[in-house]
Scaffold this motif. Structure first.
Motif, PDB file in Angstrom:
ATOM      1  N   SER A 179       1.635  10.873  -4.481  1.00  0.00           N
ATOM      2  CA  SER A 179       1.198  12.185  -4.925  1.00  0.00           C
ATOM      3  C   SER A 179       2.330  12.444  -6.204  1.00  0.00           C
ATOM      4  N   THR A 183      -2.799  13.486  -3.852  1.00  0.00           N
ATOM      5  CA  THR A 183      -2.656  12.203  -3.087  1.00  0.00           C
ATOM      6  C   THR A 183      -3.539  11.378  -3.184  1.00  0.00           C
ATOM      7  N   HIS A 184      -3.129  10.041  -3.382  1.00  0.00           N
ATOM      8  CA  HIS A 184      -4.080   9.079  -3.672  1.00  0.00           C
ATOM      9  C   HIS A 184      -3.272   7.777  -3.085  1.00  0.00           C
ATOM     10  N   SER A 185      -4.380   6.784  -2.651  1.00  0.00           N
ATOM     11  CA  SER A 185      -3.806   5.460  -2.273  1.00  0.00           C
ATOM     12  C   SER A 185      -3.731   4.201  -3.419  1.00  0.00           C
ATOM     13  N   HIS A 218       0.869  -1.201   0.038  1.00  0.00           N
ATOM     14  CA  HIS A 218       0.053  -0.129  -0.048  1.00  0.00           C
ATOM     15  C   HIS A 218       0.813   1.129  -0.001  1.00  0.00           C
ATOM     16  N   HIS A 219       0.784   2.213  -0.862  1.00  0.00           N
ATOM     17  CA  HIS A 219       1.436   3.349  -1.081  1.00  0.00           C
ATOM     18  C   HIS A 219       0.579   4.621  -1.089  1.00  0.00           C
ATOM     19  N   GLU A 220       1.092   5.457  -0.327  1.00  0.00           N
ATOM     20  CA  GLU A 220       0.246   6.976  -0.320  1.00  0.00           C
ATOM     21  C   GLU A 220       0.998   7.570  -1.604  1.00  0.00           C
TER      22      GLU A 220
END
Ligand SMILES: C[S@@+](CC[C@H](N)C(=O)[O-])C[C@H]1O[C@@H](n2cnc3c(N)ncnc32)[C@H](O)[C@@H]1O
Length: 271
Positions: free
Chosen positions: A190, A205-207, A186-188
């Motif tokens: 941008s 910013t998104h997951s 899982h990465h946040e």
């Protein structure tokens, strides 16, 4: 915090790829202006493994903004592209209309595709950066193979999973992970990908959630659903720069000097 279901993660990825799709109109990886001028967006390995597609019906799974599907339409295939991102599908349809190319695009979660798309195709294709967004590889193989006509082929060209083990540390390749652990990521984010790392495009910013599959798991999933593996290839080049020590090879691909590990793999399976 309640743990997220796979469906929640797929929905988060859909939102993330909606944001990325618009940003990718500025990405050097997609180079949409060059594509509009007639450039074939399929990379060397994809072109070699797909071969002549003229006159054939072809389904591209996870087609994103459609530039591969539309390149295949220019090569004479009767193309359908599908993706979960509605923004990406809108862009693909707009490009098809602007360039007067005959291709159909369907928005769907891959696992729900049989609810909205009928038929069988001479060719089914999935290219760089698709399988790692899917939580169930056997379920993927069931859907993908269901669309291959008897006697037809499924072609996969993917990032080699071995690359996940390495980071570049002080200009050297170092093993920092296990192939058999840390299978979910899982990465946040941008930023989104471009041809070279320094050209990455800014995105709200998104997951992004991912699932790492070994080559063995991909191939066995296809065997388990009754496909016959016709060819498997591992090559020391990749479609984009993923680690700073990768260098362009002059053929629109990237390599690690000395070619120490495979960076992409391809598999052709026949129904
Ligand atoms: C990294 S992009 C690359 C795809 C394409 N091969 C390319 O080179 O443009 C991955 C795509 O997979 C799509 N995707 C992710 N999860 C999906 C799912 N469950 N069903 C259908 N598409 C999905 C995303 O929306 C995105 O367009």
């Amino acid at each position: 915090m309640t743990s997220m279901s796979d469906l929640d993660k797929i929905s988060a990825n859909q939102e993330g790829f909606n944001l990325r799709a618009r940003a990718h109109l500025q990405s050097s990886y997609y180079d949409v202006e060059r594509f509009k001028q007639g450039y074939n967006m399929l990379r060397k390995l994809e072109q070699e493994e797909l071969g002549d597609v003229s006159g054939q019906s072809l389904l591209e799974l996870q087609c994103h903004i459609g530039v591969n599907s539309l390149s295949l339409a220019r090569m004479g295939a009767r193309v359908t592209g599908t993706d979960i991102s509605d923004e990406a599908i809108d862009i693909a349809r707009d490009l098809a209309e602007e360039l007067d190319l005959d291709a159909k695009f369907v928005q769907a979660n891959l696992y729900d595709l049989p609810k909205v798309l009928d038929g069988e195709f001479d060719r089914v294709f999935t290219g760089y950066g698709t399988l790692s967004f899917l939580p169930d590889i056997r379920g993927w193989a069931e859907v993908a193979s269901r669309y291959v006509k008897p006697g037809g082929t499924l072609t996969i060209v993917e990032i080699h999973p071995i690359l996940n083990l390495f980071d570049s540390v002080d200009g050297e390749l170092r093993v920092t992970r296990s192939l058999f652990e840390s299978r979910q990521v899982h990465h946040e984010m941008s930023a989104s990908y471009a041809d070279r790392i320094e050209d990455e495009v800014a995105v709200e910013t998104h997951s992004i959630y991912g699932w790492r599959w070994t080559v063995e798991e991909v191939v066995n999933a296809l065997i388990d659903v009754g496909m016959t593996i016709e060819r498997l290839r591992e090559v020391p080049y990749d479609a984009r720069q993923r680690l700073p020590l990768m260098v362009p090879d002059g053929d629109h691909n990237w390599r690690i000097p000395g070619d120490p590990i495979p960076l992409s793999f391809a598999c052709v399976a026949r129904r």
